[in-house]
Design a protein around this motif. Structure first.
Motif, short mmCIF file in Angstrom:
data_model
loop_
_atom_site.label_atom_id
_atom_site.label_comp_id
_atom_site.label_asym_id
_atom_site.label_seq_id
_atom_site.Cartn_x
_atom_site.Cartn_y
_atom_site.Cartn_z
N LEU A 195 -3.89 32.48 125.12
CA LEU A 195 -2.91 32.58 124.03
C LEU A 195 -2.95 33.96 123.38
O LEU A 195 -1.90 34.53 123.04
N THR A 196 -4.15 34.50 123.20
CA THR A 196 -4.28 35.84 122.62
C THR A 196 -3.62 36.88 123.52
O THR A 196 -2.85 37.74 123.05
N ALA A 197 -3.91 36.78 124.83
CA ALA A 197 -3.32 37.71 125.79
C ALA A 197 -1.81 37.57 125.83
O ALA A 197 -1.08 38.57 125.91
N PHE A 198 -1.32 36.34 125.75
CA PHE A 198 0.13 36.08 125.78
C PHE A 198 0.83 36.75 124.60
O PHE A 198 1.82 37.47 124.77
N LEU A 199 0.32 36.52 123.40
CA LEU A 199 0.96 37.06 122.21
C LEU A 199 0.91 38.59 122.17
O LEU A 199 1.93 39.25 121.90
N VAL A 200 -0.25 39.15 122.46
CA VAL A 200 -0.39 40.61 122.44
C VAL A 200 0.50 41.23 123.52
O VAL A 200 1.19 42.23 123.29
N GLY A 201 0.50 40.62 124.71
CA GLY A 201 1.31 41.13 125.81
C GLY A 201 2.79 41.08 125.51
O GLY A 201 3.53 42.04 125.78
N GLN A 202 3.25 39.97 124.95
CA GLN A 202 4.68 39.82 124.65
C GLN A 202 5.15 40.82 123.59
O GLN A 202 6.23 41.41 123.72
N LEU A 203 4.36 40.98 122.55
CA LEU A 203 4.75 41.91 121.49
C LEU A 203 4.73 43.35 122.00
O LEU A 203 5.56 44.17 121.60
N THR A 204 3.80 43.64 122.89
CA THR A 204 3.76 44.98 123.51
C THR A 204 4.99 45.20 124.36
O THR A 204 5.63 46.26 124.31
N ASP A 205 5.34 44.20 125.16
CA ASP A 205 6.51 44.27 126.02
C ASP A 205 7.77 44.56 125.19
O ASP A 205 8.57 45.45 125.52
N ALA A 206 7.93 43.80 124.11
CA ALA A 206 9.13 43.95 123.28
C ALA A 206 9.21 45.34 122.65
O ALA A 206 10.28 45.96 122.60
N THR A 207 8.07 45.84 122.17
CA THR A 207 8.05 47.15 121.52
C THR A 207 8.33 48.28 122.50
O THR A 207 9.14 49.18 122.22
N VAL A 208 7.66 48.25 123.65
CA VAL A 208 7.86 49.30 124.66
C VAL A 208 9.29 49.27 125.17
O VAL A 208 9.93 50.33 125.35
N PHE A 209 9.83 48.08 125.41
CA PHE A 209 11.20 47.92 125.89
C PHE A 209 12.18 48.59 124.93
O PHE A 209 13.07 49.34 125.35
N ARG A 210 12.03 48.30 123.63
CA ARG A 210 12.96 48.87 122.65
C ARG A 210 12.85 50.39 122.57
O ARG A 210 13.88 51.08 122.47
N GLN A 211 11.63 50.90 122.62
CA GLN A 211 11.46 52.35 122.53
C GLN A 211 12.10 53.06 123.72
O GLN A 211 12.73 54.11 123.56
N ILE A 212 11.95 52.48 124.90
CA ILE A 212 12.56 53.08 126.09
C ILE A 212 14.08 53.01 126.00
O ILE A 212 14.78 53.96 126.36
N LYS A 213 14.59 51.88 125.49
CA LYS A 213 16.05 51.74 125.39
C LYS A 213 16.63 52.73 124.38
O LYS A 213 17.74 53.23 124.56
N ARG A 214 15.91 53.00 123.32
CA ARG A 214 16.38 53.99 122.35
C ARG A 214 16.52 55.36 123.01
O ARG A 214 17.38 56.16 122.64
N PHE A 215 15.69 55.60 124.00
CA PHE A 215 15.70 56.90 124.69
C PHE A 215 16.76 56.93 125.80
O PHE A 215 17.44 57.95 125.98
N THR A 216 16.90 55.83 126.53
CA THR A 216 17.80 55.82 127.70
C THR A 216 19.19 55.26 127.41
O THR A 216 20.10 55.47 128.19
N GLY A 217 19.33 54.53 126.28
CA GLY A 217 20.62 53.89 126.01
C GLY A 217 20.87 52.76 127.00
O GLY A 217 19.96 52.03 127.37
N GLU A 218 22.11 52.64 127.46
CA GLU A 218 22.47 51.57 128.40
C GLU A 218 22.05 51.88 129.83
O GLU A 218 22.12 51.02 130.70
N ARG A 219 21.66 53.10 130.07
CA ARG A 219 21.27 53.50 131.43
C ARG A 219 19.86 53.04 131.77
O ARG A 219 19.07 52.72 130.91
#
Length: 257
Positions: A148-172
């Protein structure tokens, strides 16, 4: 109110994505007690390699990794259209439901078995049904906490990294934000669950735990790459379902959530 929710396409889509997300995460936790041989399943010779001084290593993995690609994909899709808050909400909800499920399992295991049921499968090679039931559903508290610890930390990391990359790349470059965010989150997930459970709980040596974690992550890395075309397909289907204008407005709003 309920009619409005059901008829609204964005609400209905969220319910569908959330359903797949939660179902696969819960299933993975339940079935994860079994370890399978990837090589034997594929009918190939075992790798039998040495890593960090640990010999005889092979791709022996928890079957819980099988449903996880669906969770990877759902995480990225939900993040794309509903933002980090959507992923965070579902991650916490899922962790709560997994905890509830194991509480129910613990309670059900404690119920005294009927005498006839306990020996009902002897002819099928199961001499004690209660022992088998306990062994499968009664996973140790340490692995549950680690998972459960790994799941929560992993999911929140995924969401944060995803958003940061999208801010940089836009829709591409959908492939970049989907794949890179998954690779980061699964690295953290693998490291956390491996060291909490294998190193601190079971007392495995540091090199052995590290070697096992690297083998598991190699599998997850490969699956993440192979799932990339599927992510494009799901994006295409959602765009058609929502319509380009509505999909675009949802994705733009998701960046701020």
């Amino acid at each position: 109110m309920i009619h409005h929710i059901v008829k609204d396409k964005s609400s209905r889509l969220f319910i569908i994505l959330a359903g797949f997300f939660i179902a696969n995460a819960v299933i993975a936790e339940i079935i994860g007690v079994k370890i399978f041989s990837l090589e034997s399943t594929l009918g190939i010779e075992k790798a039998n390699f040495t890593l960090l001084g640990e010999s005889g290593l092979a791709f022996d993995l928890s079957v819980g990794v099988l449903p996880w690609p669906v969770v990877f994909i759902m995480t990225d899709i939900i993040n794309e259209y509903y933002g980090v808050r959507g992923v965070r909400f579902l991650s916490v909800l899922t962790a709560g439901l997994i905890s509830f499920a194991f509480f129910v399992f613990y309670f059900s295991i404690s119920m005294a078995p009927a005498d006839w049921w306990q020996v009902s499968q002897t002819d099928k090679g199961v001499p004690d049904m209660q022992a088998a039931y306990t062994q499968i559903l009664g996973q140790g508290m340490n692995i549950i906490i680690a998972s459960l610890t790994a799941f929560l930390v992993g999911q929140l990391t995924d969401a944060t990294v995803f958003r940061q990359i999208k801010r940089f790349t836009g829709e591409r470059r959908i492939w970049m934000r989907a794949t890179v965010s998954t690779l980061f989150s699964q690295l953290i997930d693998t490291v956390v669950v491996s060291y909490i459970y294998l190193y601190f709980s079971l007392g495995f040596s540091f090199p052995r735990v590290t070697a096992i974690a690297m083998v598991g992550y190699t599998y997850k890395f490969t699956i993440a790459i192979l799932c990339t075309p599927l992510i494009y397909l799901i994006h295409y289907l959602i765009e058609r379902y929502l319509g380009r204008e509505r999909a675009a407005s949802m994705k733009q709003a998701a960046l701020g959530l």
